[in-house]
Enzyme design. Structure first.
Site, PDB file in Angstrom:
ATOM      1  N   HIS A 150       0.514   5.695  -0.969  1.00 21.10           N
ATOM      2  CA  HIS A 150       0.959   5.423  -2.343  1.00 21.10           C
ATOM      3  C   HIS A 150       0.708   3.940  -2.647  1.00 21.10           C
ATOM      4  O   HIS A 150       1.634   3.150  -2.809  1.00 21.10           O
ATOM      5  CB  HIS A 150       2.449   5.760  -2.463  1.00 21.10           C
ATOM      6  CG  HIS A 150       2.926   5.983  -3.868  1.00 21.10           C
ATOM      7  ND1 HIS A 150       2.595   5.145  -4.921  1.00 21.10           N
ATOM      8  CD2 HIS A 150       3.725   6.950  -4.392  1.00 21.10           C
ATOM      9  CE1 HIS A 150       3.174   5.600  -6.017  1.00 21.10           C
ATOM     10  NE2 HIS A 150       3.857   6.690  -5.722  1.00 21.10           N
ATOM     11  N   GLU A 184      -3.947   6.540  -5.148  1.00 19.89           N
ATOM     12  CA  GLU A 184      -3.354   7.183  -3.980  1.00 19.89           C
ATOM     13  C   GLU A 184      -4.300   8.226  -3.391  1.00 19.89           C
ATOM     14  O   GLU A 184      -4.459   9.310  -3.961  1.00 19.89           O
ATOM     15  CB  GLU A 184      -2.036   7.853  -4.367  1.00 19.89           C
ATOM     16  CG  GLU A 184      -1.076   6.953  -5.129  1.00 19.89           C
ATOM     17  CD  GLU A 184       0.144   7.695  -5.639  1.00 19.89           C
ATOM     18  OE1 GLU A 184       0.644   8.590  -4.912  1.00 19.89           O
ATOM     19  OE2 GLU A 184       0.587   7.417  -6.774  1.00 19.89           O
TER      20      GLU A 184
END
Length: 325
Positions: free
Chosen positions: A178, A283
């Site tokens: 992330h 991501e």
């Protein structure tokens, strides 16, 4: 300047990798996160860095800073799924009684090796899931993770090795990062180029339905899309014969290239936390959120099967780009 030094963040040891261009700060004891990527040439933070005042928030949601590792990434419907005859229940920790962003949070990793040579420097860390009772309650299989962070000039490479340490049960496996890139409150100056094929349709709980949709206006990502006015929380399919590569460029030619292993990473999630302003999360995921429930076809979901004794090795890298003088 190719060396590793030690520092502190909120009383926790940090390891700082130095090169001519970059300083990378690693926080092994709180989730093994890269909490800072300082560009010495540009004198700017490349990543969203947690301040010490953010400690409580970091402990609650560590995936809001740096390059957090998600195992597995994304949401899982009601936190439950079946695989190979076994039932799994993960914490229901987000809206709709669903699970989000996996079992890896702030677990403590140990530094197992430090290398310094004429080309660069590296830190290797490791974590065994048997050291975390709550992890084992949810995924009762012993795994060993080893992560090597190598800094060379203006490039940071992460290599994650996961090993299934034994037992009789194969498990479904997926990871994602992330990664929070800064765009400095200037979205108009930044563009994102991302080779992708289609969009995953999401339901009202942001779970994939199993359908893919045309890119439409997001076709511009394939050529380079200005971030002004964008508002992303979007799951994208890379498709065949496309590089797993995000190119984030400022209007003066400065920026970065974010690369992931084409053998495993099949999806991108792009997230701006509301209208694009300070951040862009790019991501890379190996598996589609809710993969075990969406489809039984691993070619579609990217779900990996990890058998007893098996190891997988997955690489990602960030390469800084500087305008030519």
């Amino acid at each position: 300047m190719k060396q590793v030094t030690k520092g502190q963040w909120c009383g926790y040891d940090t390891y700082i990798l130095h090169s001519r261009d970059l300083e990378v700060t690693l926080l092994p004891r709180l989730g093994n996160n890269v909490i800072s990527l300082w560009d010495r040439k540009e004198k700017r933070e490349v990543l969203r860095r947690p301040e010490e005042a953010d400690l409580d928030f970091y402990m609650q949601k560590p995936y809001h800073f740096g390059i957090p590792l998600l195992i597995p990434p994304g949401r899982i419907s009601k936190g439950q799924f079946e695989f190979d005859g076994a039932h799994y229940q993960f914490d229901r920790n987000t809206a709709g009684d669903n699970h989000i962003h996996g079992l890896h949070r702030t677990q403590s990793w140990c530094v197992s090796d430090i290398e310094e040579d004429e080309d660069g420097c590296a830190v290797t860390t490791e974590f065994k899931t048997t050291d975390d009772a709550h992890w084992m309650d949810q995924l009762p299989v012993p795994l060993k993770f080893e992560m090597t962070f190598r800094l060379q000039d203006a490039s940071l490479k992460q290599t994650l090795k996961v090993t299934h340490l034994g037992g009789e049960r194969s498990i479904p496996f997926g990871i994602g990062y992330h990664t929070w890139f800064m765009i400095d409150g200037q979205p108009k100056r930044w563009s994102l180029k991302l080779p992708v094929e289609s969009i995953y349709e999401l339901n009202d709980q942001l779970l994939p339905t199993g359908k893919v949709l045309p890119l439409g206006s997001l076709e511009a990502l394939n050529e380079g899309m200005n971030l002004q006015g964008t508002n992303f929380d979007t799951a994208l399919r890379i498709g065949e014969k496309r590089p797993v590569e995000a190119l984030l460029l400022r209007d003066d030619g400065y920026g970065l290239r974010y690369l992931a292993d084409e053998s495993y990473f099949r999806h991108w999630v792009i997230y701006t936390k509301g209208p694009a302003d300070q951040f862009l999360c790019a991501e890379p995921y190996t598996w589609l959120p809710d993969a075990p429930n969406v489809s039984s076809d691993p070619n579609f979901t990217g779900l990996l099967t990890l058998a007893p004794g098996q190891s997988l090795e997955l690489t990602t890298s960030i390469e800084m780009i500087y305008p030519e003088n």
